[in-house]
Design a protein around this motif. Structure first.
Motif, short mmCIF file in Angstrom:
data_model
loop_
_atom_site.label_atom_id
_atom_site.label_comp_id
_atom_site.label_asym_id
_atom_site.label_seq_id
_atom_site.Cartn_x
_atom_site.Cartn_y
_atom_site.Cartn_z
N THR A 1 -7.76 7.05 -3.72
CA THR A 1 -6.33 6.99 -3.38
C THR A 1 -5.46 7.33 -4.59
OG1 THR A 1 -6.35 4.61 -3.83
CG2 THR A 1 -6.66 5.29 -1.56
N ALA A 2 -5.93 6.93 -5.79
CA ALA A 2 -5.16 7.28 -6.99
C ALA A 2 -5.11 8.78 -7.21
CB ALA A 2 -5.77 6.59 -8.21
N ALA B 1 -6.15 -4.00 -8.42
CA ALA B 1 -7.52 -3.50 -8.29
C ALA B 1 -8.17 -3.31 -9.66
CB ALA B 1 -7.52 -2.19 -7.51
N PHE B 2 -7.40 -2.83 -10.62
CA PHE B 2 -7.94 -2.62 -11.96
C PHE B 2 -8.34 -3.96 -12.60
CE2 PHE B 2 -7.69 -1.94 -16.54
CZ PHE B 2 -8.40 -0.76 -16.70
N SER C 1 2.71 0.69 -4.57
CA SER C 1 1.38 1.23 -4.85
C SER C 1 0.90 0.88 -6.25
CB SER C 1 1.39 2.76 -4.68
OG SER C 1 2.33 3.35 -5.56
N TRP C 2 1.82 0.79 -7.22
CA TRP C 2 1.40 0.49 -8.58
C TRP C 2 0.89 -0.94 -8.72
CZ3 TRP C 2 0.23 3.82 -12.17
CH2 TRP C 2 0.76 5.11 -12.09
N LEU C 3 1.51 -1.88 -8.01
CA LEU C 3 1.01 -3.25 -8.03
C LEU C 3 -0.41 -3.33 -7.45
CD1 LEU C 3 3.95 -5.66 -7.04
CD2 LEU C 3 2.71 -5.53 -9.20
N SER D 1 0.92 13.69 -12.84
CA SER D 1 0.06 13.42 -13.98
C SER D 1 -0.26 11.94 -14.11
CB SER D 1 0.73 13.92 -15.26
OG SER D 1 1.99 13.30 -15.45
N ASN D 2 0.69 11.07 -13.69
CA ASN D 2 0.43 9.62 -13.73
C ASN D 2 -0.74 9.24 -12.84
OD1 ASN D 2 2.52 9.15 -15.51
ND2 ASN D 2 4.03 8.78 -13.89
N HIS D 3 -0.82 9.86 -11.66
CA HIS D 3 -1.92 9.58 -10.76
C HIS D 3 -3.24 10.12 -11.32
CE1 HIS D 3 1.40 8.90 -7.92
NE2 HIS D 3 0.55 8.11 -7.28
#
Length: 308
Positions: free
Chosen positions: A68-69, A271-272, A264-266, A3-5
């Motif tokens: 990718t997300a 990117a955001f 991956s979160w970094l 769900s986070n993705h």
């Protein structure tokens, strides 16, 4: 896919959607007014160029990151990664240079009390198109060398040879190469950010001095209204502040990812942040630039059909 993705993918979709919508609205508005409407200001050509390159930034970075997300990582090969990375770096550099030039132009506009600045301001409209050509040529040339270090997501067989950027990867011979690479490619960015900070400080000083002078002349009877020149300056200051803030945060994360092993979160957060300015800047212009509403009214009145 967790769900986070899903939430992360939705955030990227909203960011890209609203950003592209806002930039495309401005680009279309300036284009139509150029052909059918009143004469555009010289600064409007720079704003339309900024809207165009911001669309490129959002699409080149946002679409692969959103994909990718949502769980699809290996959708690009070496050629695809090189093209996406190259387009994003060029567009990002163009956005930086254009914002920098906007701040310089507005600072010169505020300096009309000096004869030398008035002469320079008269030459600015003639410099806009050559400036855009120079920026495109410079960035297309300088970033072509970075393509040698970009590979597809499975291009690195040994994990110690480079960094995994989820949908692409980078390769470097040594940590010294990474440091030199980051330093050389950061020099134009540091130069432009320094100019933007200097011109922004100068514009704040000029506006403050003007406010003090007007307050001294009129006393407590000073009106709350502001001139178009002052509103334009405030708009540029907001744009520059936004760019420097998001750019600084993203640069810190980017440096950490080049020097270390990013998770991956970094990468998603970086990117955001990189897409925040191109996504938000068109709405700053739409809300704060009175000329945009005037152009919109001209376009709306021109589209009205005569009553039978």
């Amino acid at each position: 896919m967790t769900s986070n993705h899903m939430v992360l993918g939705l955030l990227f979709v909203l960011q890209i959607g609203f950003g592209v919508l806002g930039n495309s609205f401005l680009l279309g508005l300036y284009t139509i007014i150029f052909f059918i409407g009143p004469r555009l200001r010289p600064i409007d050509f720079l704003l339309s160029h900024l809207a165009f390159v911001n669309d490129l930034v959002l699409l080149s970075k946002g679409i692969p990151q959103t994909t990718t997300a949502l769980g699809l990582n290996n959708f690009l090969d070496d050629v695809g990664c090189k093209l996406v990375f190259y387009l994003h770096r060029v567009a990002r550099g163009l956005s930086l240079f254009t914002t920098c030039f906007l701040s310089v132009c507005q600072a010169i506009t505020l300096s009309l009390s000096h004869f030398r600045w008035a002469e320079i301001k008269a030459r600015i409209p003639k410099c806009i198109i050559p400036f855009c050509f120079f920026c495109w040529t410079f960035h297309l040339l300088i970033y072509r060398y970075s393509l040698l270090n970009i590979k597809g997501p499975m291009g690195i067989k040994n994990i110690t040879e480079g960094n995994d950027l989820i949908y692409c990867s980078t390769t470097f011979d040594s940590s010294f190469t990474v440091t030199m690479y980051a330093f050389i490619y950061s020099l134009p960015d540091i130069f432009c950010v320094g100019i933007m900070l200097g011109t922004s400080g100068y514009m704040v000083f000029v506006l403050y001095r003007h406010h003090q002078r007007v307050q001294y002349i009129h006393g407590n009877d000073i009106t709350s209204g502001s001139s178009p020149e002052k509103r334009a300056t405030q708009t540029i200051l907001v744009l520059v502040s936004m760019f420097v803030s998001f750019y600084s945060l993203n640069s810190i994360l980017a440096l950490h990812m080049y020097l270390g092993r990013p998770n991956s979160w970094l990468i998603h957060i970086s990117a955001f942040l990189a897409a925040c300015f191109p996504a938000c800047s068109p709405f700053v212009l739409i809300v704060s630039d009175s000329q945009v509403s005037k152009y919109s009214m001209v376009l709306w009145n021109g589209m009205k059909l005569p009553v039978q």
